[in-house]
Design an enzyme around this catalytic site. Structure first.
Site, short mmCIF file in Angstrom:
data_model
loop_
_atom_site.label_atom_id
_atom_site.label_comp_id
_atom_site.label_asym_id
_atom_site.label_seq_id
_atom_site.Cartn_x
_atom_site.Cartn_y
_atom_site.Cartn_z
N ASN A 179 -10.15 -1.00 -0.20
CA ASN A 179 -8.69 -0.85 -0.22
C ASN A 179 -8.14 -1.41 -1.54
O ASN A 179 -8.11 -2.62 -1.73
CB ASN A 179 -8.11 -1.59 0.99
CG ASN A 179 -6.61 -1.48 1.08
OD1 ASN A 179 -5.95 -1.00 0.16
ND2 ASN A 179 -6.05 -1.94 2.19
N HIS B 57 -3.89 6.66 2.84
CA HIS B 57 -4.21 5.33 2.31
C HIS B 57 -5.60 4.94 2.82
O HIS B 57 -5.91 5.12 4.00
CB HIS B 57 -3.15 4.34 2.79
CG HIS B 57 -3.48 2.91 2.47
ND1 HIS B 57 -3.93 2.52 1.23
CD2 HIS B 57 -3.42 1.78 3.23
CE1 HIS B 57 -4.13 1.21 1.24
NE2 HIS B 57 -3.84 0.75 2.44
N CYS C 90 0.83 -1.23 0.00
CA CYS C 90 0.00 0.00 0.00
C CYS C 90 0.85 1.26 0.00
O CYS C 90 0.34 2.35 -0.26
CB CYS C 90 -0.94 -0.01 1.20
SG CYS C 90 -1.96 -1.48 1.22
O1 UT7 Z 1 -3.55 -2.10 3.68
C1 UT7 Z 1 -3.56 -2.88 4.85
C2 UT7 Z 1 -4.68 -3.88 4.79
N1 UT7 Z 1 -5.21 -4.35 6.02
C3 UT7 Z 1 -5.83 -3.58 6.96
O2 UT7 Z 1 -5.89 -2.39 6.88
C4 UT7 Z 1 -6.48 -4.32 8.11
C5 UT7 Z 1 -6.65 -3.48 9.36
N2 UT7 Z 1 -7.59 -4.09 10.25
C6 UT7 Z 1 -8.92 -3.93 10.12
O3 UT7 Z 1 -9.37 -3.20 9.26
C7 UT7 Z 1 -9.82 -4.63 11.10
O4 UT7 Z 1 -9.04 -5.33 12.07
C8 UT7 Z 1 -10.82 -5.64 10.44
C9 UT7 Z 1 -11.85 -4.86 9.63
C10 UT7 Z 1 -10.09 -6.62 9.56
C11 UT7 Z 1 -11.55 -6.41 11.53
O5 UT7 Z 1 -12.18 -5.49 12.39
P1 UT7 Z 1 -12.04 -5.64 13.98
O6 UT7 Z 1 -12.77 -4.52 14.57
O7 UT7 Z 1 -10.58 -5.77 14.30
O8 UT7 Z 1 -12.83 -6.99 14.21
P2 UT7 Z 1 -12.43 -8.24 15.11
O9 UT7 Z 1 -11.60 -9.18 14.32
O10 UT7 Z 1 -11.94 -7.76 16.43
O11 UT7 Z 1 -13.85 -8.86 15.37
C12 UT7 Z 1 -14.85 -8.19 16.17
C13 UT7 Z 1 -16.13 -9.02 16.14
C14 UT7 Z 1 -15.91 -10.48 16.48
O12 UT7 Z 1 -17.09 -10.95 17.16
P3 UT7 Z 1 -17.13 -11.03 18.76
O13 UT7 Z 1 -16.01 -11.97 19.14
O14 UT7 Z 1 -16.90 -9.64 19.27
O15 UT7 Z 1 -18.51 -11.57 19.02
C15 UT7 Z 1 -15.81 -11.17 15.15
O16 UT7 Z 1 -16.21 -12.52 15.20
O17 UT7 Z 1 -16.67 -9.00 14.82
C16 UT7 Z 1 -16.77 -10.35 14.32
N3 UT7 Z 1 -16.37 -10.30 12.90
C17 UT7 Z 1 -17.23 -10.12 11.91
N4 UT7 Z 1 -18.57 -9.99 11.88
C18 UT7 Z 1 -19.14 -9.81 10.67
C19 UT7 Z 1 -15.11 -10.39 12.41
N5 UT7 Z 1 -15.15 -10.24 11.07
C20 UT7 Z 1 -16.44 -10.07 10.73
C21 UT7 Z 1 -17.10 -9.88 9.51
N6 UT7 Z 1 -18.45 -9.74 9.52
N7 UT7 Z 1 -16.43 -9.80 8.33
#
Ligand code: UT7
Length: 330
Positions: A284, A254, A112
């Site tokens: 992205n 970004h 990126c």
């Molecule tokens: O250019 C670089 C590319 N990468 C990035 O920029 C990634 C940076 N990170 C992120 O954008 C975020 O970490 C994500 C969008 C990938 C994930 O968001 P998060 O707020 O870190 O979610 P999490 O993994 O902590 O999950 C929170 C909750 C969980 O449920 P509980 O345990 O709180 O009940 C997950 O099971 O959200 C749930 N969850 C989802 N629900 C619906 C995780 N992924 C999803 C999903 N849809 N896709």
């Protein structure tokens, strides 16, 4: 001699993949995606086309805008993580497509951060007086390396790209690329990568079975790194150049996650209208986000000649960086 941007354009494919479409593919929902990422839809390129298709379209729009003939180009640099092929470079495909008969070219792989690394690289060739017209492109076809059964990655990424023409300027008000601070932190490689297809894990039945040709990410780790590193490097470049948030016309960040962008803007002391955001439309696009955002900001007349612009990014590597420039177009 200063390097100035004399034209900017972008291309995104017509095909739209919405959050509602993704709801049918993985266990997710529109509300979660919008609240956690800010993304509503992304663009997907046809299966039979490669990243060079996007790159060449963006470059052609810049040639047209600046009334430049392809054979006037001295150099083409393509920043991408999704080259058409490992060999030759995507720049070679773009050169052929543009029929740019008097230039050389190469790719930069910095995920990126690729576009601003390419911009800073190109600026050196202009500042030394070696070259006069350089096409700098950032483009990715992320759909080629995304597993649409993995909800951790498939909702974030999309396809698209943009390009700028870089030329020399002797104007007294010192327009163009002013400064940059870049970092590479290789210990972060394990948190964001596509493991197979290179020399370490060449393609095999095993790599395919293990889904190693798709992007892997530890979202939480990346999120933390992104907020800290992007704000640190952006604040550092302001301090180094004796600027405050009030002096900055526009931050072009970004576009990876709206929460990351908002956190960085807040730490820099910027208001909402000082930040270019279009993540809701494209997600992205990796090396594509910054030139697409710059091109749309230019179309919307969000900056004028002489304005200070900061471009900030982070990505796989980990790579990160901020580039400061004085906008040169009216
Ligand atoms: O250019 C670089 C590319 N990468 C990035 O920029 C990634 C940076 N990170 C992120 O954008 C975020 O970490 C994500 C969008 C990938 C994930 O968001 P998060 O707020 O870190 O979610 P999490 O993994 O902590 O999950 C929170 C909750 C969980 O449920 P509980 O345990 O709180 O009940 C997950 O099971 O959200 C749930 N969850 C989802 N629900 C619906 C995780 N992924 C999803 C999903 N849809 N896709």
């Amino acid at each position: 001699m200063r390097a100035i941007i004399t034209g900017v354009g972008h291309y995104v494919p017509d095909n739209i993949l919405t959050n509602q479409d993704l709801e049918k593919m993985v266990d997710t929902n529109d509300e979660w995606i919008i609240s956690r990422t800010g993304i509503k839809e992304r663009r997907i390129l046809d299966k039979d086309k490669g990243t060079s298709y996007i790159a060449a379209k963006a470059a052609k729009s810049v040639l047209e805008q600046t009334n430049t003939a392809a054979d006037e180009l001295d150099l083409i640099i393509v920043a991408t993580s999704t080259p058409n092929m490992l060999v030759p470079s995507t720049a070679a495909f773009v050169q052929n497509e543009l029929n740019a008969t008097n230039c050389w070219g190469f790719d930069i792989n910095a995920a990126c951060a690729g576009f601003i690394y390419a911009l800073a690289t190109a600026a050196q060739f202009i500042e030394t007086g070696k070259h006069n017209k350089i096409m700098v492109i950032g483009a990715d076809k992320m759909s080629a390396i995304i597993n649409y059964e993995d909800r951790n990655t498939c909702l974030i990424f999309g396809d698209g790209g943009g390009a700028v023409l870089l030329e020399p300027s002797n104007e007294e008000d010192k327009l163009g690329v002013e400064d940059y601070i870049f970092h590479l932190e290789g210990s972060g490689a394990k948190y964001l990568n596509m493991p197979a297809g290179g020399s370490l894990f060449p393609a095999s039945h095993e790599t395919v079975d293990k889904k190693m040709h798709y992007v892997f990410q530890d979202g939480k780790k990346i999120f933390k790194y992104a907020v800290t590193e992007m704000s640190d490097v952006s604040i550092k470049i302001m301090e180094k150049n004796r600027l405050t948030g009030k002096d900055i016309k526009l931050l072009i960040p970004h576009q990876a996650n709206l929460r990351i962008i908002n956190a960085v803007a807040k730490k820099m002391g910027l208001t909402h209208d000082q930040v270019m955001i279009n993540i809701e439309k494209y997600g992205n696009t990796t090396a594509g986000t910054i030139p697409i955002a710059m091109s749309e900001a230019y179309e919307k007349k969000m900056m004028s000649k002489g304005d200070w612009i900061i471009i900030s990014t982070f990505g796989a590597g980990f790579t990160s960086g901020s580039l400061l420039l004085k906008w040169a177009l009216d």
